[in-house]
Enzyme design. Structure first.
Site, mmCIF file in Angstrom:
data_model
loop_
_atom_site.group_PDB
_atom_site.id
_atom_site.type_symbol
_atom_site.label_atom_id
_atom_site.label_comp_id
_atom_site.label_asym_id
_atom_site.label_seq_id
_atom_site.Cartn_x
_atom_site.Cartn_y
_atom_site.Cartn_z
ATOM 1 N N LYS A 83 0.873 -1.166 0.000
ATOM 2 C CA LYS A 83 0.000 0.000 0.000
ATOM 3 C C LYS A 83 0.912 1.218 0.000
ATOM 4 C CE LYS A 83 -4.514 1.008 0.701
ATOM 5 N NZ LYS A 83 -5.739 0.281 0.380
ATOM 6 N N GLY A 183 -25.546 2.654 3.718
ATOM 7 C CA GLY A 183 -24.670 3.277 2.731
ATOM 8 C C GLY A 183 -25.056 2.880 1.323
ATOM 9 N N GLY A 185 -23.888 4.027 -1.550
ATOM 10 C CA GLY A 185 -22.900 4.637 -2.446
ATOM 11 C C GLY A 185 -22.686 3.731 -3.643
ATOM 12 N N LYS A 186 -21.467 3.775 -4.177
ATOM 13 C CA LYS A 186 -21.178 3.008 -5.388
ATOM 14 C C LYS A 186 -21.432 1.512 -5.163
ATOM 15 C CE LYS A 186 -16.981 4.759 -5.770
ATOM 16 N NZ LYS A 186 -16.993 5.820 -4.740
ATOM 17 N N VAL A 187 -20.926 0.983 -4.041
ATOM 18 C CA VAL A 187 -21.093 -0.450 -3.779
ATOM 19 C C VAL A 187 -22.521 -0.757 -3.344
ATOM 20 C CG1 VAL A 187 -20.293 -2.423 -2.438
ATOM 21 C CG2 VAL A 187 -18.662 -0.659 -3.113
ATOM 22 N N GLY A 188 -23.039 0.028 -2.393
ATOM 23 C CA GLY A 188 -24.366 -0.231 -1.833
ATOM 24 C C GLY A 188 -25.441 -0.304 -2.912
HETATM 25 P P1 NAI Z 1 -19.049 5.651 -1.562
HETATM 26 O O1 NAI Z 1 -18.348 6.838 -1.013
HETATM 27 O O2 NAI Z 1 -19.477 5.643 -2.989
HETATM 28 O O3 NAI Z 1 -20.360 5.330 -0.693
HETATM 29 C C1 NAI Z 1 -20.443 5.458 0.685
HETATM 30 C C2 NAI Z 1 -21.883 5.857 1.006
HETATM 31 O O4 NAI Z 1 -22.061 5.819 2.419
HETATM 32 C C3 NAI Z 1 -22.231 7.276 0.551
HETATM 33 O O5 NAI Z 1 -23.455 7.272 -0.174
HETATM 34 C C4 NAI Z 1 -22.361 8.039 1.867
HETATM 35 O O6 NAI Z 1 -23.296 9.106 1.792
HETATM 36 C C5 NAI Z 1 -22.826 6.953 2.805
HETATM 37 N N1 NAI Z 1 -22.581 7.221 4.224
HETATM 38 C C6 NAI Z 1 -21.540 7.846 4.804
HETATM 39 N N2 NAI Z 1 -21.705 7.885 6.143
HETATM 40 C C7 NAI Z 1 -22.852 7.237 6.406
HETATM 41 C C8 NAI Z 1 -23.555 6.933 7.601
HETATM 42 N N3 NAI Z 1 -23.081 7.294 8.789
HETATM 43 N N4 NAI Z 1 -24.724 6.254 7.501
HETATM 44 C C9 NAI Z 1 -25.214 5.886 6.294
HETATM 45 N N5 NAI Z 1 -24.594 6.143 5.126
HETATM 46 C C10 NAI Z 1 -23.433 6.813 5.188
HETATM 47 O O7 NAI Z 1 -18.089 4.406 -1.247
HETATM 48 P P2 NAI Z 1 -18.133 2.964 -1.893
HETATM 49 O O8 NAI Z 1 -17.147 2.869 -2.983
HETATM 50 O O9 NAI Z 1 -19.536 2.551 -2.113
HETATM 51 O O10 NAI Z 1 -17.514 2.089 -0.700
HETATM 52 C C11 NAI Z 1 -18.285 1.769 0.447
HETATM 53 C C12 NAI Z 1 -17.384 1.094 1.468
HETATM 54 O O11 NAI Z 1 -16.823 -0.082 0.905
HETATM 55 C C13 NAI Z 1 -16.197 1.953 1.940
HETATM 56 O O12 NAI Z 1 -15.940 1.673 3.299
HETATM 57 C C14 NAI Z 1 -15.051 1.442 1.081
HETATM 58 O O13 NAI Z 1 -13.806 1.623 1.718
HETATM 59 C C15 NAI Z 1 -15.397 -0.027 0.984
HETATM 60 N N6 NAI Z 1 -14.829 -0.685 -0.193
HETATM 61 C C16 NAI Z 1 -15.101 -0.211 -1.439
HETATM 62 C C17 NAI Z 1 -14.550 -0.824 -2.540
HETATM 63 C C18 NAI Z 1 -14.853 -0.344 -3.941
HETATM 64 O O14 NAI Z 1 -14.466 -1.038 -4.890
HETATM 65 N N7 NAI Z 1 -15.555 0.767 -4.122
HETATM 66 C C19 NAI Z 1 -13.635 -1.994 -2.408
HETATM 67 C C20 NAI Z 1 -13.495 -2.466 -1.049
HETATM 68 C C21 NAI Z 1 -14.053 -1.800 0.007
#
Ligand code: NAI
Length: 360
Positions: A83, A183, A185-188
């Protein structure tokens, strides 16, 4: 803080190589941590973050690179763990020159370390890094990259969740279960799609109103609740933390009604010992770094020339790995998080040992 043997956190020490990189003109200050190359070149993203101190940056890179070694080992990749951190404010300090200077330092390691995106870095940044080195993944599709890694991250989480459901309820499906997603976001968002396709009921929350609007418009059948506390105290079978780290804290353990936890967020356990509390309460926690490995599987595939179907097949195997970890946990009487660490260490030792067979 020492590198050879950290007195603060002995688990974070034992790295093969830690490289400090500085380019005064562009302002680059980076640290590359290589925990292990037992399975192959170290792969892990670059975090661009305004750490309070150099010690904080070092601590983070040591922890994160160790975590990547375990994640890559369990993902079945022929890659070790590394990393990098760039110490600075990405909003203020990120420039083409800085990224290219960083790329030259990555290149100087001759392929011992492959980089990728992480917090504060994006595919377009990796495109700049790639102008100076070929040891980079996570580039944009136009530059031969794998694109948005959340696609296979969500797919892998879904596979891990299926394995956990099978372990608890006897069938590898979420059909008829109520899954709480924190959450969107992208993954959710992708995960919600897989769950609905599988016949699950979904309840979700997000702090961003735009994410809630997306759910109302795209999937009106999803129940939305005010916050994560409302989610974990509601009548859910599975909890999927997909927002920030630290989602599983002492109070969560006591409040949670779900029998299974499987989500994308990194570092879900707020502190060591939570995994034991969960096990004692009969809650199955599918370790975060096992089920969220789809993203690294996706970007790692770039090294061989990206092929989505091949990467998806690999991410689908997260189902088998999670099953094996849950079986091992039962057999050895330890929480799944401990079983996962043991399995990763075994693969690094067993496969890594083969390097001792001399090849010309
Ligand atoms: P993202 O930033 O697109 O989505 C995160 C979502 O969580 C956002 O919509 C945000 O508004 C929401 N959020 C933040 N605080 C919150 C809370 N207290 N309660 C409810 N919702 C809340 O991130 P992404 O890419 O979807 O990643 C999500 C998680 O998965 C992160 O922890 C990331 O490190 C992990 N991850 C992501 C990977 C990827 O390929 N994108 C790979 C491995 C892990």
């Amino acid at each position: 803080m020492g590198v050879f043997a950290s007195t603060e956190d002995p688990d974070s020490s034992g790295h093969e190589q830690v490289v400090f990189c500085q380019d005064k003109q562009s302002g680059l200050k980076a640290i590359i941590g290589i925990y292990s190359t037992a399975l192959g070149p170290a792969l892990g993203g670059t975090r661009f973050y305004p750490y309070a101190s150099e010690a904080d940056a070092l601590r983070d890179v040591l922890e994160l690179s160790r975590g990547m070694a375990y994640k890559n080992a369990l993902a079945g990749l022929d890659l070790g763990g590394g990393k990098a951190v760039i110490w600075g404010d990405p909003e203020r300090d990120k420039t083409e020159t800085l990224l290219r200077a960083y790329g030259r330092f990555v290149d100087s390691l001759g392929g011992r370390y492959y980089t990728a995106c992480d917090v504060g870095t994006y595919v377009t940044d990796m495109d700049h890094v790639a102008r100076e080195t070929r040891y980079v993944t996570g580039r944009s599709v136009e530059h031969g990259g794998a694109g948005d890694s959340s696609v296979l991250t969500a797919w892998g989480v879904f596979q891990g969740m299926r394995a956990a459901a099978e372990h608890v309820w006897g069938t590898p499906t979420l059909r008829g279960r109520r899954v709480g997603v924190a959450g969107l976001g992208k993954v959710g968002k992708h995960l919600v799609g897989h769950l609905l396709d599988d016949g699950a009921a979904v309840v979700a929350t997000d702090v961003d109103p735009r994410a809630l609007d997306w759910a109302r418009t795209t999937h009106p059948q999803v129940d939305l609740v005010a916050d994560a506390t409302a989610l974990i105290t509601s009548d859910i079978d599975v909890y999927a933390p997909c927002a920030l780290g630290g989602a599983l804290a002492d109070d969560t353990v006591t409040l949670l009604r779900a029998k299974v936890i499987a989500g994308a967020a990194n570092n879900q356990l707020a502190h060591p010992g939570i995994e034991k509390q969960l096990a004692d309460r009969g809650i199955l926690y599918a370790p975060d770094y096992v089920v969220n490995a789809g993203g690294v599987i996706q970007v790692a595939d770039e090294i061989d020339g990206f092929n989505f179907q091949r990467a998806k097949l690999r991410a689908t195997r997260i189902y088998d790995t999670t099953r094996e970890i849950l079986r091992l946990a039962d057999a050895e009487g330890v929480p799944p998080a401990v079983a996962a660490d043991r399995l990763a260490e075994r693969r690094m030792a067993d496969v890594g040992r083969l390097r001792a067979i001399y090849l010309r």
